[in-house]
Design an enzyme around this catalytic site. Structure first.
Site, PDB file in Angstrom:
ATOM      1  N   TYR A  54     -12.298  21.584 -17.526  1.00 39.46           N
ATOM      2  CA  TYR A  54     -12.952  21.834 -16.244  1.00 39.46           C
ATOM      3  C   TYR A  54     -11.910  22.221 -15.201  1.00 39.46           C
ATOM      4  O   TYR A  54     -11.098  21.392 -14.764  1.00 39.46           O
ATOM      5  CB  TYR A  54     -13.717  20.600 -15.762  1.00 39.46           C
ATOM      6  CG  TYR A  54     -14.822  20.129 -16.680  1.00 39.46           C
ATOM      7  CD1 TYR A  54     -15.372  20.975 -17.652  1.00 39.46           C
ATOM      8  CD2 TYR A  54     -15.329  18.842 -16.579  1.00 39.46           C
ATOM      9  CE1 TYR A  54     -16.385  20.527 -18.492  1.00 39.46           C
ATOM     10  CE2 TYR A  54     -16.351  18.402 -17.414  1.00 39.46           C
ATOM     11  CZ  TYR A  54     -16.873  19.250 -18.368  1.00 39.46           C
ATOM     12  OH  TYR A  54     -17.874  18.811 -19.194  1.00 39.46           O
ATOM     13  N   HIS A 122     -14.787  17.378 -27.403  1.00 39.76           N
ATOM     14  CA  HIS A 122     -15.728  18.161 -26.602  1.00 39.76           C
ATOM     15  C   HIS A 122     -16.665  19.012 -27.458  1.00 39.76           C
ATOM     16  O   HIS A 122     -17.862  19.117 -27.177  1.00 39.76           O
ATOM     17  CB  HIS A 122     -14.942  19.051 -25.636  1.00 39.76           C
ATOM     18  CG  HIS A 122     -15.684  19.376 -24.383  1.00 39.76           C
ATOM     19  ND1 HIS A 122     -15.053  19.752 -23.222  1.00 39.76           N
ATOM     20  CD2 HIS A 122     -16.993  19.395 -24.088  1.00 39.76           C
ATOM     21  CE1 HIS A 122     -15.952  19.972 -22.276  1.00 39.76           C
ATOM     22  NE2 HIS A 122     -17.140  19.776 -22.787  1.00 39.76           N
ATOM     23  N   SER A 201     -26.344  17.352 -17.952  1.00 33.54           N
ATOM     24  CA  SER A 201     -27.363  18.243 -17.387  1.00 33.54           C
ATOM     25  C   SER A 201     -28.750  17.605 -17.420  1.00 33.54           C
ATOM     26  O   SER A 201     -29.723  18.238 -17.842  1.00 33.54           O
ATOM     27  CB  SER A 201     -27.386  19.588 -18.125  1.00 33.54           C
ATOM     28  OG  SER A 201     -26.186  20.287 -17.936  1.00 33.54           O
ATOM     29  N   PRO A 202     -28.875  16.336 -16.984  1.00 37.33           N
ATOM     30  CA  PRO A 202     -30.194  15.684 -17.004  1.00 37.33           C
ATOM     31  C   PRO A 202     -31.177  16.304 -16.018  1.00 37.33           C
ATOM     32  O   PRO A 202     -32.379  16.037 -16.101  1.00 37.33           O
ATOM     33  CB  PRO A 202     -29.870  14.239 -16.626  1.00 37.33           C
ATOM     34  CG  PRO A 202     -28.637  14.343 -15.770  1.00 37.33           C
ATOM     35  CD  PRO A 202     -27.844  15.458 -16.401  1.00 37.33           C
ATOM     36  N   ARG A 205     -29.325  21.637 -15.225  1.00 34.27           N
ATOM     37  CA  ARG A 205     -28.378  22.452 -14.455  1.00 34.27           C
ATOM     38  C   ARG A 205     -28.916  22.769 -13.061  1.00 34.27           C
ATOM     39  O   ARG A 205     -28.695  23.849 -12.530  1.00 34.27           O
ATOM     40  CB  ARG A 205     -28.020  23.736 -15.212  1.00 34.27           C
ATOM     41  CG  ARG A 205     -27.272  23.456 -16.513  1.00 34.27           C
ATOM     42  CD  ARG A 205     -26.995  24.710 -17.311  1.00 34.27           C
ATOM     43  NE  ARG A 205     -26.187  24.389 -18.478  1.00 34.27           N
ATOM     44  CZ  ARG A 205     -26.674  23.875 -19.605  1.00 34.27           C
ATOM     45  NH1 ARG A 205     -27.964  23.637 -19.701  1.00 34.27           N
ATOM     46  NH2 ARG A 205     -25.879  23.578 -20.615  1.00 34.27           N
ATOM     47  N   GLY A 206     -29.623  21.797 -12.512  1.00 37.13           N
ATOM     48  CA  GLY A 206     -30.157  21.951 -11.168  1.00 37.13           C
ATOM     49  C   GLY A 206     -31.566  22.509 -11.115  1.00 37.13           C
ATOM     50  O   GLY A 206     -32.244  22.420 -10.080  1.00 37.13           O
ATOM     51  N   PHE A 207     -32.041  23.070 -12.226  1.00 36.45           N
ATOM     52  CA  PHE A 207     -33.372  23.689 -12.233  1.00 36.45           C
ATOM     53  C   PHE A 207     -34.464  22.661 -11.936  1.00 36.45           C
ATOM     54  O   PHE A 207     -35.420  22.933 -11.203  1.00 36.45           O
ATOM     55  CB  PHE A 207     -33.625  24.337 -13.601  1.00 36.45           C
ATOM     56  CG  PHE A 207     -34.460  25.588 -13.536  1.00 36.45           C
ATOM     57  CD1 PHE A 207     -34.027  26.752 -14.131  1.00 36.45           C
ATOM     58  CD2 PHE A 207     -35.680  25.606 -12.884  1.00 36.45           C
ATOM     59  CE1 PHE A 207     -34.789  27.918 -14.074  1.00 36.45           C
ATOM     60  CE2 PHE A 207     -36.450  26.759 -12.813  1.00 36.45           C
ATOM     61  CZ  PHE A 207     -35.999  27.921 -13.405  1.00 36.45           C
TER      62      PHE A 207
END
Length: 326
Positions: A54, A122, A201-202, A205-207
């Protein structure tokens, strides 16, 4: 704050994903990020997720600076395996024992610590037997440099093989209302082997927050613009799913984000979601979901509104999809 277990770690029921503070999700602001990290700690969050890739190490260094004086009060999870060139492009996955040791030393230095609470592979390196990778990680445990071993996006067979070498404390994988693939095989296996699951990403991803109504609201270099679920007709379809969630959350007087997190948290005490954010206000909003109890009839209604496989489009671009379930 309520707490859950990952191996011997006592972690907050919601952790915090830190990736976006250094790369991928739009612009970065280090001052704001550190303020957000400190605010999360003040609200009881003690489980923070990063990785060496990252920001090509910048995210680990950021956490090192932010937590320099309170390291003993928090749990840090980081990951290794992605190999990137000077331009930032991913050029491979490396799970060789030699690389494991070198990557760990580099992460420890950037984090400014002498141990890592949870160290993940990862992505699985198909050219190296998983037994060799886990063997090297076991040696790091014996040396006191890491406390627990984790895997990320591994197949059921890989998980079983790894577990025979050393207990795996956690599997990190995408899991949310629009990514429920693990419910069929992976989640039951982890429960059988007593491996905690850390959903990344619970919030899709912001959706699933309901705040993204058009892909044009994302800055030009936001990587979500290149992911299938955020493109064209896929986006329109997936937006209709979010609208269904908004209708339910409005009836419950909570936000869509809180509904999505409460749903996930209610699926088992062995789940520790790590929603990512760069803003303290969203940390506050997310934490409030911990105390929301969804009645069975509401959960059943959600399952019908957003059934398994409802989201359209792959989770990642084609090249990244090949790295999953190995």
């Amino acid at each position: 704050m309520k707490y859950r277990a990952i191996g011997s770690l006592r972690v907050s029921a919601l952790g915090m994903g830190c990736m976006g503070m250094s790369e991928y999700y739009g612009n970065q602001n280090e001052v704001e990020s550190i303020e957000t990290l400190h605010f999360a700690v003040s609200r009881g969050v003690n489980f923070f997720d990063t990785a060496d890739q990252y920001g090509q190490g910048k995210n680990e260094a950021l956490l090192g600076r932010a937590f320099k004086n309170i390291r003993h009060t928090i749990n840090i999870a980081t990951k290794f395996g992605f190999v990137r060139n000077d331009s930032g492009a991913v050029v491979g996955i490396n799970g060789s024992p030699k690389y494991v040791k070198a990557a760990c030393e580099a992460s420890l230095k950037r984090l400014g610590t002498d141990y890592i609470d949870l160290y993940y592979l990862h992505r699985v390196d198909p050219s190296v037997p998983i037994e060799e990778t886990i063997g090297a990680l076991t040696e790091l445990i014996q040396e006191g440099k890491i406390r627990h071993i984790g895997l990320s996006e591994a197949s059921s067979q890989t998980i079983k093989r790894a577990q025979k070498v050393h207990p795996i404390a956690a599997l990190q994988t995408e899991y949310s209302l629009w990514s429920r693939d693990i419910e069929k095989e992976i989640l039951p296996l982890c429960r059988e082997l007593q491996i905690a699951v850390v959903p990344y990403s619970p919030l899709g991803r912001g959706f699933l927050t309901g705040k993204i109504k058009s892909v044009n609201t994302l800055v030009e270099h936001d990587y979500r613009r290149n992911t299938p679920r955020f493109q064209g007709e896929n986006f329109k379809h997936n937006l209709s799913l979010v609208q269904r969630l908004e209708e339910i959350s409005n009836q419950l007087h909570i936000s869509p984000s809180q509904l999505a997190l409460a749903w996930l948290l209610s699926n088992g005490e062995d789940l520790v979601p790590i929603p990512g954010t760069k803003k303290s206000s969203y940390v506050e909003e997310n934490i409030a979901a911990i105390d929301i109890e969804l009645p069975k009839d509401i959960k059943d209604f959600i399952d019908k509104a957003v059934p398994v496989g409802a989201a359209v489009g792959e989770r990642y671009p084609a090249s990244s999809m090949t790295l999953l379930d190995r």
